[in-house]
Design an enzyme around this catalytic site. Structure first.
Site, PDB file in Angstrom:
ATOM      1  N   ASP A  41       0.821  -1.213   0.000  1.00 51.52           N
ATOM      2  CA  ASP A  41       0.000   0.000   0.000  1.00 51.52           C
ATOM      3  C   ASP A  41       0.859   1.269   0.000  1.00 51.52           C
ATOM      4  O   ASP A  41       2.079   1.220   0.239  1.00 51.52           O
ATOM      5  CB  ASP A  41      -0.899  -0.030   1.249  1.00 51.52           C
ATOM      6  CG  ASP A  41      -2.242   0.644   1.035  1.00 51.52           C
ATOM      7  OD1 ASP A  41      -2.362   1.452   0.096  1.00 51.52           O
ATOM      8  OD2 ASP A  41      -3.173   0.378   1.826  1.00 51.52           O
TER       9      ASP A  41
ATOM     10  N   ASP B 108     -10.301   2.307  -3.786  1.00 53.61           N
ATOM     11  CA  ASP B 108     -10.860   2.113  -2.449  1.00 53.61           C
ATOM     12  C   ASP B 108     -12.379   2.173  -2.478  1.00 53.61           C
ATOM     13  O   ASP B 108     -13.040   1.927  -1.469  1.00 53.61           O
ATOM     14  CB  ASP B 108     -10.332   3.185  -1.489  1.00 53.61           C
ATOM     15  CG  ASP B 108      -9.051   2.721  -0.809  1.00 53.61           C
ATOM     16  OD1 ASP B 108      -8.672   1.553  -0.983  1.00 53.61           O
ATOM     17  OD2 ASP B 108      -8.432   3.540  -0.102  1.00 53.61           O
TER      18      ASP B 108
END
Ligand code: DGJ
Length: 749
Positions: A479, A549
């Site tokens: 990430d 997301d």
């Protein structure tokens, strides 16, 4: 050999299956870009460029009486600043005497089979493909600069890649202020520009407009390729559509600050320049040193946007993504992030694993929160040691438990980041990118590590390796949750601070490469708050990237469609999440969520302990279906089947296998209507003379409703000719309810 040089006309032809790219050395050694388009059999296309005297366009000294000879109007293969070309340039330097002039002329060339690998940068791999290379050497004798333009021709793939090497052959240091990877001038066309803008949770939305005389700049100065502007642009004819028309694609294989600049000049010629953004860039080149730009890929087709996408899909899948994940079946995963966020311990994770296994999942991914003092997003980043308060018996026990259920185990990291509240920052505050005299700009309450420093990369390599060795870990989610600011490194002197944002990217690539070498079977899934680093650079290390997301299925239709213009489905991380959705609150049926997530790598992101037995049974069916069509979805030809008008009502997409033996069509109604129209989906790429039979249907609603004749036959078993499906279309009866959907599989009889 796909590269031919004609000594007499001084024309280089770079020829692929369907395209030709021409470069010509003119009478005073200026390297011209004279053609890119359909094959023209080596005919010298430089006649397209008329040498006209256009006032206020300067002439090189040796042509001072030939006023039609101006680098401001000639098509350039690599334009430079300061020598009379007033358009957007590819190269800008500052010499030791303060001069900003650079004037490049042809010195020589090499042509050879194969290609050189780029060290420390991602590139188009060539092992399985034929590739030929042209090296053009350009020089500025006064400046002492050697510029090498390297072209790699992937004949079968219809792709040309290029990068540039700049060498200081002088006795003094100089600065490079801009060094693009590619530059190309296109003449004789009005063109549209399509770029892919976005934001966090809404990435890669196509935006199409006519190229005007202003300079359009599609760029990021966020340290990453960004959610906001993807490093991919399309230039196409004004009437180009999905299935017809000329289009050019330019894709930078790079994950840092980038710029695609498009300018229509005074004479109507259109220039595109692609490379590292020059906003923060300044590279000091000492005598004898070289600077290598990232690689860019170019494609042309006259068959429309779908074909252009297909060219990029194929090369990314087969020549960019790591080889070992190309042919293996990647697991359908269950990720705990939206199921638990930071609120978990080992018992809960093992319960989740049990339920995920019951539902048929093949991997459990433990997301953020397992390390350091990470109980929320204010602490712990940088401390890659197990959080023993949460995972009392460590990772190995969880991994073993997951493996005992027949699943693989995956783990989340955010390597390039550090929290102020972490042992790492307390020990090494100088390892963060911060300005010495200011309070740092924060993002998600975290700082960015200085990846330009080898000791930072070493620390991350060691600490992540230790974790990967400590348990059976098959997958890493990598990430990256903020943009860069205060890009100041304590590792380099003041005259090299302009190098830090690029050195940062090189540091990240180095870490990924080292980890990949040491753990070749661990698959990395890229991520940056969803799709903030969704680019071909990351794909070199990581065959899939979390797309957004935003896991809400109906929003995802647009995000995944936008992403598909450049990137293959096999790279698009896509999950089924809970309903109502956490980002939008919208409710969407489980089957529709799955049909949409199947246009990606497919997985689930919810708390499986909350699933009813019926839902679990449905998920088992979904996973079975996805696995059955895995090759078709991951390696078939992707089709965008609905246009803007259709999408006021429904969205449709599909896949056709390369051998045309099967196809899969999906459709989601986004605006349910009363007394609605039948939906017609014109399929593509089938064998017109073959018969196709429907052999499997998934749908969120009952597909055989009664009518007064009781007569709607079961869809399964119906046959159609390929020509009928492509010309008349597949007719889908209206569907009702909340976001109804259908997925239909056709097999050639
Ligand atoms: C952003 C990612 O995109 C999410 O999927 C999740 O991993 C969070 N970060 C965790 O902090």
């Amino acid at each position: 050999m796909s590269i031919v040089f004609d000594e007499k006309s001084k024309v280089f032809c770079l020829v692929t299956r369907n395209t030709e790219y021409q470069i010509k050395i003119n009478e005073i050694g200026i390297v011209l870009h004279t053609y890119y388009g359909k094959r023209v059999g080596g005919y010298d296309m430089s006649y397209l460029y008329r040498k006209m005297d256009r006032g206020f366009s300067g002439n090189p000294y040796e042509c001072r009486n030939k006023r039609g000879m101006s680098s401001d109007t000639l098509p350039q293969e690599y334009s430079t600043d300061g020598a009379g070309d007033y358009r957007v340039s590819a190269l800008s330097v500052r010499l030791s005497n303060g001069s900003g002039t650079c004037d490049l002329r042809y010195r020589g060339h090499d042509i050879f089979s194969g290609r050189e690998e780029l060290k420390g940068l991602p590139y188009v791999r060539a092992e399985e493909d034929k590739v030929d290379t042209l090296r053009l050497y350009l020089e500025d004798k006064t400046a002492g600069l050697l510029v090498t333009l390297s072209y790699q021709v992937f004949e079968e793939k219809d792709i040309i890649s290029r990068y540039t090497v700049i060498k200081n052959e002088s006795e003094e240091a100089l600065f490079i202020d801009k060094a693009a990877s590619a530059c190309m001038d296109i003449v004789g066309k009005e063109l549209d520009l399509i770029s892919f803008h976005g934001r966090h949770a809404f990435e890669r939305q196509p935006e199409r407009r006519r190229v005007g005389h202003e300079i359009s700049r599609i760029s990021s100065k966020r340290g990453t390729s960004s959610h906001h502007n993807n490093p991919f642009v399309i230039l196409c004819d004004r009437d180009t559509g999905e299935w017809h028309g000329d289009s050019y694609g330019v894709m930078l294989i790079y994950s840092g600050e980038h710029a695609q600049e498009i300018e229509k000049d005074q004479a109507g010629s259109i220039r595109v320049v692609s490379g590292i953004a020059d906003d923060h860039f300044r590279w000091k080149l000492t005598p004898g040193e070289e600077f290598v730009t990232p690689e860019a890929m170019l494609a042309f087709t006259d068959k429309g946007l779908s074909e252009l996408s297909c060219l990029f899909h194929r090369i990314i899948r087969e020549n960019i993504c790591p080889e070992q994940f190309r042919s293996i079946k990647r697991p359908v995963l269950m990720n705990n992030w939206e199921g638990t966020y930071f609120d978990f311990d080992d018992e809960k994770i093992m319960d989740i694993a049990d339920s995920a296994a019951e539902a048929g999942c093949e991997m459990l991914v433990l997301d953020d929160g397992w390390f350091g003092e990470r109980n929320d997003d204010h602490a712990g980043l940088g401390d890659w040691v197990v959080n023993k308060n949460k995972l009392r018996s460590g990772l190995a026990r969880i991994a073993d438990h997951v493996e005992s259920l027949g699943m693989k185990f995956g783990l989340w990291f955010e390597p390039e980041m550090v929290n102020e509240d972490s042992d790492l920052y307390r020990t090494h505050p100088e390892w963060a990118l911060t300005d010495p005299d200011r309070k740092p700009v924060m993002g998600r309450d975290q700082l960015v590590l200085d990846m330009s420093r080898p000791e930072v990369v070493d620390y991350l390599y060691e600490s992540i390796s230790a974790i990967l060795q400590s348990a059976k870990i098959s997958y890493v989610k990598w990430d990256f949750n903020r943009s860069l600011a205060n890009v100041f490194s304590r590792g380099v002197p003041s005259d090299r601070q302009g190098e830090v944002s690029h050195r940062f990217v090189l540091g990240s690539y180095d870490l990924m490469e080292r980890l990949r070498e040491s753990f070749p079977d661990v698959m990395i899934e890229g991520c940056s708050g969803g799709g903030g680093r969704f680019d071909a650079g990351i794909m070199f290390y990581s065959p899939q990237i979390w797309c957004s997301d935003n896991t809400e299925a109906i929003n995802r239709l647009r995000i995944q469609k936008g992403t598909s213009y450049a990137y293959p489905v096999s790279t698009i991380g896509s999950h089924v999440s809970a309903s109502p959705n956490h980002q939008t609150g919208r409710e969407v049926p489980l089957m529709t969520r799955a049909i949409i997530a199947m246009a990606g790598t497919f997985g689930y992101e919810l708390d499986p302990r909350q699933l009813s037995e019926d839902d679990k049974a449905m998920i088992r069916e979904q996973i079975k279906t996805f696995n059955r069509f895995y090759d078709l979805i991951q390696r078939g030809r992707y089709l965008r089947l609905s246009d803007d008008l259709d999408e006021e009502y429904f969205t449709s997409w599909g896949f056709v296998s390369e051998d045309r033996s099967e196809a899969l069509v999906s459709l989601v109604v986004t605006d349910v209507r009363a007394n609605p129209e039948v939906m017609y989906v014109k399929m593509r790429g089938l064998d017109p003379d073959a018969l196709y039979e429907v052999d499997n249907v998934l749908s969120s609603c009952e597909r055989v409703p009664e009518n007064e004749a009781g007569a709607r036959e079961n869809i399964v078993g119906q046959t159609y000719s390929g020509a009928a499906l492509m010309n008349g279309g597949y007719a889908i009866d209206p569907m009702f309810g909340c976001y109804p959907s259908i997925q239909v599989h056709f097999v050639k009889k």
